[in-house]
Design an enzyme around this catalytic site. Structure first.
Site, PDB file in Angstrom:
ATOM      1  N   ASP A  78      45.818   8.564  33.121  1.00 24.23           N
ATOM      2  CA  ASP A  78      45.346   9.829  32.562  1.00 24.23           C
ATOM      3  C   ASP A  78      45.344   9.807  31.030  1.00 24.23           C
ATOM      4  O   ASP A  78      45.966  10.656  30.398  1.00 24.23           O
ATOM      5  CB  ASP A  78      46.255  10.946  33.100  1.00 24.23           C
ATOM      6  CG  ASP A  78      45.856  12.325  32.610  1.00 24.23           C
ATOM      7  OD1 ASP A  78      44.650  12.590  32.506  1.00 24.23           O
ATOM      8  OD2 ASP A  78      46.770  13.130  32.321  1.00 24.23           O
TER       9      ASP A  78
ATOM     10  N   ASN B 217      54.753   2.911  34.827  1.00 20.54           N
ATOM     11  CA  ASN B 217      54.680   4.362  34.980  1.00 20.54           C
ATOM     12  C   ASN B 217      54.006   4.713  36.293  1.00 20.54           C
ATOM     13  O   ASN B 217      52.856   4.319  36.533  1.00 20.54           O
ATOM     14  CB  ASN B 217      53.881   4.997  33.842  1.00 20.54           C
ATOM     15  CG  ASN B 217      53.847   6.522  33.990  1.00 20.54           C
ATOM     16  OD1 ASN B 217      54.869   7.174  33.831  1.00 20.54           O
ATOM     17  ND2 ASN B 217      52.680   7.065  34.324  1.00 20.54           N
ATOM     18  N   GLU B 218      54.732   5.453  37.120  1.00 20.50           N
ATOM     19  CA  GLU B 218      54.208   6.022  38.356  1.00 20.50           C
ATOM     20  C   GLU B 218      53.460   5.043  39.249  1.00 20.50           C
ATOM     21  O   GLU B 218      52.349   5.334  39.704  1.00 20.50           O
ATOM     22  CB  GLU B 218      53.333   7.245  38.044  1.00 20.50           C
ATOM     23  CG  GLU B 218      54.110   8.345  37.351  1.00 20.50           C
ATOM     24  CD  GLU B 218      53.429   9.705  37.411  1.00 20.50           C
ATOM     25  OE1 GLU B 218      52.234   9.763  37.732  1.00 20.50           O
ATOM     26  OE2 GLU B 218      54.126  10.709  37.147  1.00 20.50           O
TER      27      GLU B 218
ATOM     28  N   ASN C 259      59.171  11.627  36.992  1.00 21.27           N
ATOM     29  CA  ASN C 259      58.158  12.517  36.415  1.00 21.27           C
ATOM     30  C   ASN C 259      57.885  13.621  37.439  1.00 21.27           C
ATOM     31  O   ASN C 259      57.459  13.323  38.557  1.00 21.27           O
ATOM     32  CB  ASN C 259      56.848  11.753  36.172  1.00 21.27           C
ATOM     33  CG  ASN C 259      57.008  10.608  35.177  1.00 21.27           C
ATOM     34  OD1 ASN C 259      58.032  10.492  34.512  1.00 21.27           O
ATOM     35  ND2 ASN C 259      55.986   9.764  35.067  1.00 21.27           N
TER      36      ASN C 259
ATOM     37  N   TYR D  62      56.355  17.707  38.262  1.00 19.50           N
ATOM     38  CA  TYR D  62      55.519  18.820  37.799  1.00 19.50           C
ATOM     39  C   TYR D  62      55.658  20.048  38.687  1.00 19.50           C
ATOM     40  O   TYR D  62      54.671  20.673  39.049  1.00 19.50           O
ATOM     41  CB  TYR D  62      54.068  18.342  37.683  1.00 19.50           C
ATOM     42  CG  TYR D  62      53.907  17.428  36.487  1.00 19.50           C
ATOM     43  CD1 TYR D  62      53.728  17.960  35.218  1.00 19.50           C
ATOM     44  CD2 TYR D  62      54.009  16.055  36.621  1.00 19.50           C
ATOM     45  CE1 TYR D  62      53.633  17.134  34.103  1.00 19.50           C
ATOM     46  CE2 TYR D  62      53.912  15.223  35.512  1.00 19.50           C
ATOM     47  CZ  TYR D  62      53.721  15.773  34.261  1.00 19.50           C
ATOM     48  OH  TYR D  62      53.632  14.962  33.157  1.00 19.50           O
TER      49      TYR D  62
ATOM     50  N   TYR E 111      51.588  20.975  39.200  1.00 17.76           N
ATOM     51  CA  TYR E 111      50.842  20.366  40.314  1.00 17.76           C
ATOM     52  C   TYR E 111      51.462  20.756  41.662  1.00 17.76           C
ATOM     53  O   TYR E 111      50.778  20.765  42.682  1.00 17.76           O
ATOM     54  CB  TYR E 111      50.829  18.841  40.190  1.00 17.76           C
ATOM     55  CG  TYR E 111      50.096  18.328  38.962  1.00 17.76           C
ATOM     56  CD1 TYR E 111      48.763  18.669  38.731  1.00 17.76           C
ATOM     57  CD2 TYR E 111      50.735  17.508  38.042  1.00 17.76           C
ATOM     58  CE1 TYR E 111      48.095  18.200  37.614  1.00 17.76           C
ATOM     59  CE2 TYR E 111      50.070  17.030  36.920  1.00 17.76           C
ATOM     60  CZ  TYR E 111      48.752  17.385  36.713  1.00 17.76           C
ATOM     61  OH  TYR E 111      48.098  16.918  35.601  1.00 17.76           O
TER      62      TYR E 111
ATOM     63  N   GLU F 103      59.074  13.119  32.681  1.00 22.60           N
ATOM     64  CA  GLU F 103      57.912  14.002  32.489  1.00 22.60           C
ATOM     65  C   GLU F 103      58.174  15.307  33.210  1.00 22.60           C
ATOM     66  O   GLU F 103      58.591  15.315  34.375  1.00 22.60           O
ATOM     67  CB  GLU F 103      56.617  13.380  33.038  1.00 22.60           C
ATOM     68  CG  GLU F 103      56.130  12.188  32.244  1.00 22.60           C
ATOM     69  CD  GLU F 103      54.767  11.648  32.735  1.00 22.60           C
ATOM     70  OE1 GLU F 103      54.026  12.389  33.411  1.00 22.60           O
ATOM     71  OE2 GLU F 103      54.489  10.473  32.437  1.00 22.60           O
TER      72      GLU F 103
ATOM     73  N   TRP G 220      56.610  16.306  28.928  1.00 19.44           N
ATOM     74  CA  TRP G 220      55.267  15.745  28.863  1.00 19.44           C
ATOM     75  C   TRP G 220      54.359  16.823  28.322  1.00 19.44           C
ATOM     76  O   TRP G 220      54.239  17.842  28.940  1.00 19.44           O
ATOM     77  CB  TRP G 220      54.777  15.280  30.241  1.00 19.44           C
ATOM     78  CG  TRP G 220      53.494  14.517  30.128  1.00 19.44           C
ATOM     79  CD1 TRP G 220      52.219  14.962  30.391  1.00 19.44           C
ATOM     80  CD2 TRP G 220      53.365  13.157  29.699  1.00 19.44           C
ATOM     81  NE1 TRP G 220      51.311  13.969  30.147  1.00 19.44           N
ATOM     82  CE2 TRP G 220      51.978  12.850  29.723  1.00 19.44           C
ATOM     83  CE3 TRP G 220      54.270  12.173  29.279  1.00 19.44           C
ATOM     84  CZ2 TRP G 220      51.489  11.597  29.351  1.00 19.44           C
ATOM     85  CZ3 TRP G 220      53.776  10.935  28.921  1.00 19.44           C
ATOM     86  CH2 TRP G 220      52.398  10.663  28.963  1.00 19.44           C
TER      87      TRP G 220
ATOM     88  N   LYS H  32      48.978  19.195  27.727  1.00 16.83           N
ATOM     89  CA  LYS H  32      50.409  19.400  27.980  1.00 16.83           C
ATOM     90  C   LYS H  32      51.246  19.190  26.719  1.00 16.83           C
ATOM     91  O   LYS H  32      52.477  19.251  26.779  1.00 16.83           O
ATOM     92  CB  LYS H  32      50.896  18.504  29.117  1.00 16.83           C
ATOM     93  CG  LYS H  32      50.296  18.912  30.462  1.00 16.83           C
ATOM     94  CD  LYS H  32      50.983  18.295  31.639  1.00 16.83           C
ATOM     95  CE  LYS H  32      50.238  18.632  32.917  1.00 16.83           C
ATOM     96  NZ  LYS H  32      48.903  17.984  32.999  1.00 16.83           N
TER      97      LYS H  32
HETATM   98  C1  GCB Z   1      51.651  12.031  35.010  1.00 18.06           C
HETATM   99  C2  GCB Z   1      51.337  10.803  34.224  1.00 18.06           C
HETATM  100  C3  GCB Z   1      50.790  11.128  32.853  1.00 18.06           C
HETATM  101  C4  GCB Z   1      49.784  12.273  32.960  1.00 18.06           C
HETATM  102  C5  GCB Z   1      50.519  13.493  33.489  1.00 18.06           C
HETATM  103  C6  GCB Z   1      49.589  14.705  33.651  1.00 18.06           C
HETATM  104  O1  GCB Z   1      52.375  12.023  35.947  1.00 18.06           O
HETATM  105  O2  GCB Z   1      52.421   9.927  34.114  1.00 18.06           O
HETATM  106  O3  GCB Z   1      50.188   9.978  32.326  1.00 18.06           O
HETATM  107  O4  GCB Z   1      49.160  12.551  31.762  1.00 18.06           O
HETATM  108  O5  GCB Z   1      51.068  13.202  34.727  1.00 18.06           O
HETATM  109  O6  GCB Z   1      49.496  15.491  32.729  1.00 18.06           O
HETATM  110  O7  GCB Z   1      48.985  14.834  34.716  1.00 18.06           O
END
Ligand code: GCB
Length: 585
Positions: free
Chosen positions: A163, A407-408, A461, A463, A467, A498, A543, A562
């Site tokens: 992303d 990462n992820e 990470n 959200y 999300y 994150e 993040w 973000k």
């Molecule tokens: C994540 C990723 C990061 C993205 C973020 C997002 O999990 O590691 O690279 O930018 O989410 O904002 O969706």
């Protein structure tokens, strides 16, 4: 490979500025030997910078394939008899260098340096033509991965699983530098500080060319020699050492001499390690506060910029951050030097991002990630090479407290274990002194993830409220806490690498709703409240530090928002909230 640094015996020139430049959609440059003379049909381009946001044509911005850079540089007459080296700090993602007619170096990996000796090509007192071909194509064999297809116009189009925008070009300085012919080729140090006795140790290992005797002197900040040794390896002891820490980022200097050559390396003496669920620096538990960041800004894209760097570090200080992650690739060496000098703690990440082919908006539902036809043996080899280069480049920085190897990735897929186990073992062998980690993705919670036991530090990470449990902060709070408690039962330190929400600067809402500055602040406040209830959570990295550019997507209005700072580095409401939390004693 040593970072270029001037000394009594070394002279380093950055070739920053305006270069000749040309797109090469048809791969003509190789057929016609564009390095053999002045680049035909060239325009001008700034270095270092991404080229993408400096052009006005959409097809050029989204160009997939090669571009060519070229300039002439006068080789100083005073360099006669020296060894002359051409070095490129970052060609994203593939670079080939010619010195006049000769191809001297080729490299894959967009964020680590490569160099070649050009003593044979460079004539002192005369100009040297430097040509660099840079390719931006990502494949299933590169790190990060990507795929290319053809659009209606027949032009290649690139898709990737991460992303952030796939900026390309000469992102960092190109250098021409001179050393003596017998020289120091490599230095690695590892340090320990004993808080009980106050003594410090610096173990060093040199790589040298020429059979003279090598020697080292460790000087304190006032220039006094506090320890010295001879030979290509040894251990220096400093009885009353000043340890390196965020509060007091004290740097010694290791003066390495080999024959006529001298190389000067800043050294911070400290011990980093994990003990149960604590991350200890010099025996003291750390609480990490900070961000996942990006090397990203208007116009320059991913190009290194001292101006942006100084502003970013000023904002980190203003907000009370003590750490950051180099999401999602190794940052410029200038950034790590700055962190060493100013006491920022860095989780240093490899460019292995997007190793999750079924993820959300970027992947294909149900796709498998690890194995032949996807992220297979070739990508694994590229990943290992990227880790080797990262560790070789950054191992001497006291600010680097952990290696993040990806990462992820899709670590819920059983094949992930077979993929990651050898990489973790390789990192431990290359650097036994630092904790190893990776940033875990929401689709691999406890119970589903198959690799976390291989690592020292749990980075997740998450959200919740964005999300997951979209728009519902109360349920988000419950679920975030439940998941973190499940991770906490593993008895390892946890860093939430994150969490956050998009906020369009200037969009306000009472009560808070998604995309407003207030909602972003409320989500961050809720998350931090949860973290404070779980002792194993020793770090919080929001993040993101600042808004940044992404590929075009329906959920990315002008990029990812973000950031708690805007892309031009001004605070949103969340920045003031964090400052009020992080700057409290
Ligand atoms: C994540 C990723 C990061 C993205 C973020 C997002 O999990 O590691 O690279 O930018 O989410 O904002 O969706």
């Amino acid at each position: 490979m040593l970072t270029p640094r001037d000394s009594r015996s070394r002279d380093c020139r950055r070739l920053d500025g305006v270069w000749r430049f040309r797109f090469d959609p048809g791969g003509e440059g190789a057929r016609h030997g564009w390095w053999r003379g002045p680049l035909p049909g060239a325009r001008e381009m700034a270095v270092p910078a991404s080229y993408n946001d400096l052009v006005t044509d959409a097809a050029e911005r989204e160009h997939v394939g090669d571009v060519w850079y070229q300039r002439d540089v006068w080789v100083p007459a005073a360099w006669a008899g020296q060894r002359i080296v051409l070095r490129c700090d970052a060609a994203t993602h593939h670079g080939t260098i010619w010195a006049d007619e000769a191809q001297v170096a080729e490299h894959t990996g967009g964020y680590t340096p490569f160099e070649a000796e050009v003593t044979g090509q460079a004539r002192c007192g005369e100009p040297l033509r430097v040509t660099v071909r840079v390719g931006n194509e990502l494949t299933m064999a590169t790190i990060p991965p990507g795929v290319t297809s053809r659009g209606a116009s027949g032009q290649p189009r690139q898709r990737y699983f991460h992303d952030f925008y796939n900026y390309a070009g000469l992102h960092r300085s190109v250098w021409l530098y001179a050393t003596p012919r017998h020289f120091v080729a490599g230095v690695s140090v590892s340090t320990r500080f004993d808080p009980g006795t106050g003594s410090g140790q610096v173990s060093y290992q040199l790589e040298v060319v020429g059979d003279e005797v090598s020697s080292v002197r460790l000087r304190d900040a006032a220039g006094q020699v506090v320890a010295q040794g001879t030979g290509v390896r040894g251990v220096l002891t400093v009885p009353a050492a000043r340890p390196w820490s965020p509060d007091s980022p004290y740097l010694y200097r290791l003066d390495v001499a080999h024959g006529p050559d001298e190389y000067l390396l800043p050294v911070g003496i400290r011990t980093i390690g994990v003990d149960g669920a604590r991350l200890l620096l010099n025996g003291q538990p750390l609480a990490l506060r900070g961000f996942g960041m990006h090397e990203d800004a208007a116009l320059r894209g991913r190009g290194h910029d001292d101006t942006r760097m100084v502003r970013d570090f000023a904002l980190l200080e203003w907000i009370g951050a003590n750490s950051f992650r180099t999401s999602h690739y190794p940052y410029a060496e200038e950034v790590l030097d700055y962190a060493d000098r100013h006491g920022l703690l860095v989780i240093d990440e490899s460019p292995a991002v997007g190793l999750h082919l079924s993820l959300g908006n970027m992947g294909d539902h149900g796709a498998r990630t690890f194995g032949p036809g996807a992220i297979g043996a070739e990508a694994g080899a590229a990943h290992l090479a990227a880790l080797r280069e990262l560790i070789a480049r950054d191992r001497n920085h006291p600010s680097v407290i952990a290696w993040s190897i990806a990462n992820e990735p899709d670590t819920a897929e059983p094949a992930a274990r077979e993929y990651f186990a050898p990489l973790v073992a390789a990192v431990r062998e290359l650097d036994p002194g630092r904790p190893v980690t990776f940033a875990n993705v929401a689709t691999a919670p406890p119970g589903a993830d198959v690799v976390t036991d291989l690592f020292d530090l749990i980075c997740v990470n998450r959200y919740y409220g964005w999300y997951a449990e979209t728009g519902d902060l109360a349920t988000a709070e419950r679920d975030l806490e439940a998941e973190l408690r499940a991770w906490a039962s593993r008895g390892k330190p946890i860093v939430v690498t994150e969490f956050g929400a998009d906020a369009l600067a200037g969009l306000h809402a009472l009560p808070p709703v998604m995309w407003s500055e207030e909602y972003q602040a409320a989500l961050i406040e809720m998350s931090v409240r949860v973290f404070r209830r779980i002792p194993e959570v020793i770090g919080e990295h929001v993040w993101n530090f600042a808004d940044f550019s992404t590929a075009q997507a329906v959920h990315r209005p002008g990029g990812n928002h973000k950031g708690v700072f805007t892309r031009d580095r001004q605070p949103k409401a969340a920045a003031r909230l964090l400052r009020s939390r992080w700057r409290q004693p």
